[in-house]
Design an enzyme around this catalytic site. Structure first.
Site, PDB file in Angstrom:
ATOM      1  N   GLY A 182       8.862   8.361  25.061  1.00  0.00           N
ATOM      2  CA  GLY A 182       7.971   7.485  25.806  1.00  0.00           C
ATOM      3  C   GLY A 182       6.832   8.284  26.406  1.00  0.00           C
ATOM      4  O   GLY A 182       6.456   9.345  25.904  1.00  0.00           O
ATOM      5  N   CYS A 183       6.282   7.789  27.482  1.00  0.00           N
ATOM      6  CA  CYS A 183       5.157   8.435  28.155  1.00  0.00           C
ATOM      7  C   CYS A 183       5.451   9.900  28.457  1.00  0.00           C
ATOM      8  O   CYS A 183       6.440  10.218  29.111  1.00  0.00           O
ATOM      9  CB  CYS A 183       4.854   7.686  29.455  1.00  0.00           C
ATOM     10  SG  CYS A 183       3.805   8.603  30.602  1.00  0.00           S
TER      11      CYS A 183
END
Length: 299
Positions: free
Chosen positions: A126-127
């Protein structure tokens, strides 16, 4: 100068201090929902991901950094918004960390060579603001960097990968001392702190750059990673925390690592940063003993 607005439900929102920019973000947030509904039945999955990925990245986290850095990246923005596949460049992006850059937390170098005995690990979950934040303060971590890996073009920029047309993933590279922290301990953090069952998505962050991935440097890392995936899959199945979804995590040899822009590095530790985390853990826990010993024996 720039102003940090409250989280909009997309991603890290940081825009220049203008009413027009704020209004554009609000309009884009509403439009994105309409686009998602309209493309679901009319565009193939990769095209839909490109639209959603570009919207999630570019409209929300793009306007960070200094005005000079924004200007250096401006030409790439047009490609992402107005057509034309990103091509990357032959040389590193101009706003990558300087060759003599030091880690904001540890004070150690951001570039190799690393001291003798250090090892590398690479994860996509993810981020990368969020994932680096999980590792950069762990005992035994010498340095960490965020960047782009697993794509089709060299030296991509943030706006390039946000097009979802380059194939890159947002990754964190962890340089660690295995005498202090084991690879299995790093994997425990990986599994427990994101949702590996949502392909190309973590929470509100959608696009190919948010896929779950473990990128190994040695055959031993590969064996431990595969054993941990099987063990965590069993935990999810027994606990019902995956809602019937299989683990989508890719486990492949570590690809070329391209440094992300300097303003992304150790972002969550820097003054003025927004304490945002788009990761969506399942809540399931994994016991290192359930996979580490057998994997090492097999390797």
């Amino acid at each position: 100068s720039s102003l940090f607005y409250p989280k909009s439900g997309l991603h890290h929102v940081c825009h220049p201090l203008t009413q027009a920019a704020l209004m554009a973000t609000r309009v884009a947030t509403a439009a994105r929902s309409r686009v998602a509904r309209s493309v679901r039945g009319r565009l193939p999955s990769p095209a839909a991901l490109a639209i959603l990925g570009a919207g999630s990245c570019l409209l929300a986290r793009s306007f960070v950094g200094s005005p000079a850095a924004q200007g250096a990246r401006g030409a790439r923005t047009a490609r992402a918004f107005f057509g034309g596949a990103p091509t990357g460049s032959k040389t590193p992006i101009p706003d990558a960390p300087a060759p003599d850059a030091k880690h904001f937390i540890t004070g150690h170098p951001m570039y190799p060579p690393w001291p003798a005995g250090m090892e590398e690990a690479m994860f996509g979950m993810g981020c990368f603001w969020c994932s680096e934040n999980l590792y950069m303060k762990m005992p035994g971590v010498y340095s960490s960097q965020v960047g782009y890996a697993g794509g089709d073009i060299p030296n991509p920029s943030y706006r390039d990968i946000c097009s979802s047309m380059t194939g890159h993933n947002e990754v964190v590279r962890v340089v660690y001392d295995p005498k202090v922290v084991s690879y299995a301990e790093l994997l425990k953090v990986f599994w427990e702190r994101h949702d590996p069952t949502t392909p190309n998505q973590q929470g509100n962050d959608r696009g190919t750059q948010y896929r779950s991935g473990i990128y190994y440097y040695t055959e031993e890392q590969k064996a431990i990673a595969e054993a941990s995936k099987a063990a965590y899959g069993k935990v999810l199945e027994e606990g019902g925390q995956s809602w019937g979804r299989p683990i989508s995590t890719e486990i492949v040899p570590a690809p070329q690592f391209y440094y992300a822009e300097d303003y992304h590095q150790q972002y969550d530790a820097k003054p003025g940063s927004r304490q945002y985390c788009g990761l969506s853990p399942t809540g399931a826990k994994i016991d290192i003993a359930s996979f580490d010993g057998a994997a090492k024996a097999a390797a």
